[in-house]
Design a protein around this motif. Structure first.
Motif, mmCIF file in Angstrom:
data_model
loop_
_atom_site.group_PDB
_atom_site.id
_atom_site.type_symbol
_atom_site.label_atom_id
_atom_site.label_comp_id
_atom_site.label_asym_id
_atom_site.label_seq_id
_atom_site.Cartn_x
_atom_site.Cartn_y
_atom_site.Cartn_z
ATOM 1 N N CYS A 1 41.196 -5.572 9.655
ATOM 2 C CA CYS A 1 41.277 -5.235 8.769
ATOM 3 C C CYS A 1 41.534 -4.600 7.860
ATOM 4 O O CYS A 1 41.419 -3.382 7.488
ATOM 5 C CB CYS A 1 39.390 -5.134 7.925
ATOM 6 S SG CYS A 1 39.532 -5.385 6.150
ATOM 7 N N LEU B 1 34.407 -11.280 4.810
ATOM 8 C CA LEU B 1 33.712 -13.297 4.252
ATOM 9 C C LEU B 1 33.742 -13.518 5.849
ATOM 10 O O LEU B 1 32.528 -14.191 5.341
ATOM 11 C CB LEU B 1 34.946 -13.629 3.934
ATOM 12 C CG LEU B 1 35.551 -12.377 2.792
ATOM 13 C CD1 LEU B 1 37.130 -13.745 2.433
ATOM 14 C CD2 LEU B 1 34.032 -12.833 1.254
ATOM 15 N N ASP B 2 33.087 -13.000 6.974
ATOM 16 C CA ASP B 2 32.738 -14.035 8.666
ATOM 17 C C ASP B 2 31.180 -13.725 8.084
ATOM 18 O O ASP B 2 31.355 -14.558 9.508
ATOM 19 C CB ASP B 2 34.006 -14.130 9.082
ATOM 20 C CG ASP B 2 34.348 -12.781 9.725
ATOM 21 O OD1 ASP B 2 33.475 -11.907 9.375
ATOM 22 O OD2 ASP B 2 35.149 -12.474 10.653
ATOM 23 N N GLY B 3 30.570 -12.589 7.597
ATOM 24 C CA GLY B 3 29.323 -12.325 8.388
ATOM 25 C C GLY B 3 29.440 -11.261 8.731
ATOM 26 O O GLY B 3 28.261 -10.731 9.036
ATOM 27 N N SER C 1 29.528 -10.994 16.478
ATOM 28 C CA SER C 1 30.718 -11.645 16.603
ATOM 29 C C SER C 1 29.739 -13.402 15.595
ATOM 30 O O SER C 1 30.941 -13.896 16.017
ATOM 31 C CB SER C 1 31.793 -12.308 17.837
ATOM 32 O OG SER C 1 31.976 -10.636 18.019
ATOM 33 N N THR C 2 29.063 -12.709 15.174
ATOM 34 C CA THR C 2 28.661 -14.188 14.070
ATOM 35 C C THR C 2 28.299 -14.172 13.120
ATOM 36 O O THR C 2 28.730 -12.585 12.342
ATOM 37 C CB THR C 2 26.771 -14.395 14.870
ATOM 38 O OG1 THR C 2 26.258 -13.797 14.722
ATOM 39 C CG2 THR C 2 26.553 -14.434 16.330
ATOM 40 N N ASP C 3 27.947 -15.061 12.067
ATOM 41 C CA ASP C 3 27.858 -14.914 10.304
ATOM 42 C C ASP C 3 26.320 -13.840 10.642
ATOM 43 O O ASP C 3 26.324 -13.974 9.262
ATOM 44 C CB ASP C 3 27.938 -15.677 9.727
ATOM 45 C CG ASP C 3 26.956 -17.398 10.462
ATOM 46 O OD1 ASP C 3 26.454 -17.195 10.624
ATOM 47 O OD2 ASP C 3 27.317 -17.798 9.905
ATOM 48 N N TRP D 1 38.598 -9.684 4.011
ATOM 49 C CA TRP D 1 38.818 -10.286 5.140
ATOM 50 C C TRP D 1 38.999 -9.511 6.560
ATOM 51 O O TRP D 1 39.537 -9.122 6.386
ATOM 52 C CB TRP D 1 39.909 -11.226 4.334
ATOM 53 C CG TRP D 1 40.649 -10.781 3.857
ATOM 54 C CD1 TRP D 1 41.190 -10.188 2.255
ATOM 55 C CD2 TRP D 1 42.245 -10.559 4.234
ATOM 56 N NE1 TRP D 1 43.064 -10.245 2.082
ATOM 57 C CE2 TRP D 1 42.751 -9.870 3.381
ATOM 58 C CE3 TRP D 1 42.743 -10.465 5.280
ATOM 59 C CZ2 TRP D 1 43.969 -9.195 3.796
ATOM 60 C CZ3 TRP D 1 43.972 -9.773 6.330
ATOM 61 C CH2 TRP D 1 45.201 -9.873 5.389
ATOM 62 N N ASP E 1 40.800 -12.719 12.888
ATOM 63 C CA ASP E 1 39.712 -12.961 13.599
ATOM 64 C C ASP E 1 40.667 -14.868 14.497
ATOM 65 O O ASP E 1 40.373 -15.032 15.401
ATOM 66 C CB ASP E 1 38.176 -13.147 13.886
ATOM 67 C CG ASP E 1 37.355 -11.868 13.965
ATOM 68 O OD1 ASP E 1 38.201 -11.079 13.927
ATOM 69 O OD2 ASP E 1 36.634 -11.548 12.394
ATOM 70 N N GLU E 2 40.587 -15.835 12.673
ATOM 71 C CA GLU E 2 40.769 -16.706 13.699
ATOM 72 C C GLU E 2 42.300 -17.023 13.138
ATOM 73 O O GLU E 2 42.737 -16.568 12.305
ATOM 74 C CB GLU E 2 39.924 -18.277 12.873
ATOM 75 C CG GLU E 2 38.105 -17.708 13.120
ATOM 76 C CD GLU E 2 37.887 -17.393 14.820
ATOM 77 O OE1 GLU E 2 38.773 -18.343 15.290
ATOM 78 O OE2 GLU E 2 36.987 -16.931 15.154
ATOM 79 N N ASP F 1 43.048 -19.228 11.113
ATOM 80 C CA ASP F 1 43.114 -20.212 9.283
ATOM 81 C C ASP F 1 42.805 -18.343 8.978
ATOM 82 O O ASP F 1 43.868 -18.604 7.951
ATOM 83 C CB ASP F 1 42.067 -20.767 8.771
ATOM 84 C CG ASP F 1 42.683 -22.381 10.172
ATOM 85 O OD1 ASP F 1 43.072 -22.219 10.376
ATOM 86 O OD2 ASP F 1 41.102 -22.373 9.287
ATOM 87 N N ASP F 2 42.772 -17.387 9.395
ATOM 88 C CA ASP F 2 42.896 -15.978 8.712
ATOM 89 C C ASP F 2 44.399 -15.488 8.463
ATOM 90 O O ASP F 2 44.207 -14.843 7.443
ATOM 91 C CB ASP F 2 42.440 -14.521 9.189
ATOM 92 C CG ASP F 2 40.856 -15.510 9.154
ATOM 93 O OD1 ASP F 2 40.433 -16.147 8.619
ATOM 94 O OD2 ASP F 2 40.404 -15.296 10.079
#
Length: 208
Positions: free
Chosen positions: A111, A137-139, A160-162, A186, A189-190, A192-193
């Motif tokens: 982060c 933001l991803d939970g 690693s889950t929301d 934010w 991790d992915e 799109d990030d």
């Protein structure tokens, strides 16, 4: 400001080991290089916050060549993560840190928004609460601050889950603890990030 121990939970940025979810976008080497830059960024910010001891708690082996140059920084304590899943490793680090007599803030390396002013602000809130939390933001969360310990915050957690932040809130509530939360941040991790790195040129490097 009262002292707080910052504990950075870090993984050696080795190709194929670090930031594996970014490998489809960056390749194993590129993902590892980004992980290295993220690690340097968070250590720099933690030291700049000047809150107290900064502990770099690493895996899989603090004797690996990568970590040798970190030993030269006398403001940094290098420790090794325990065995077990992420929750067990975080719990061990938190319990050990609290036993030193200071509140702790556990942070990861994913982060970039956890810069020195944010760390200072969270430490200030922790002085008035049992815990503090920076949701992402991803939970999940990027920071968990504690003035006391309870294993329920780390056990049987679907990392690693929301659901991580929601379950952490539920457990804090069940404990009857008071806590402060920051606005959602934010993390990286992915694939799109990666677009968010445009705001952090020093982290983008040449791989992105």
């Amino acid at each position: 400001m009262n002292a707080v121990r910052i504990i950075i939970i870090a993984k050696e940025p080795r190709p194929g080991l670090a930031k594996t979810r970014l490998i489809p976008a960056l390749g194993a080497q590129g993902a590892a290089e980004l992980a290295d830059r993220l690690l340097h960024h968070v250590v720099t910010q933690a030291l700049a916050a000047d809150l107290g001891p900064v502990e770099l708690c690493v895996t899989p082996d603090r004797r690996a060549d990568y970590w040798h140059h970190w030993h030269d920084n006398d403001r940094l304590e290098l420790t090794e993560q325990s065995d077990g899943d992420l929750g067990q490793r975080m719990a061990t680090a938190a319990r050990r840190g609290l036993a030193s007599g200071l509140p702790v803030m556990l942070i990861g390396t994913d982060c970039p928004q956890l810069e020195a002013p944010k760390l200072q602000a969270m430490a200030t809130t922790l002085m008035k609460q049992d815990a503090c939390l920076c949701p992402v933001l991803d939970g999940g969360y990027s920071l968990l601050g504690l003035r006391r310990f309870d294993a329920s915050l780390f056990s049987d957690m679907p990392w690693s889950t929301d659901q991580v932040t929601t379950l952490t809130r539920d457990r804090l509530r069940q404990l009857g603890w008071r806590w402060h939360e920051s606005e959602p941040l934010w993390d990286l991790d992915e694939p799109d990030d990666l677009v968010r790195l445009q705001h952090y040129p020093s982290l983008s490097g040449h791989s992105i």
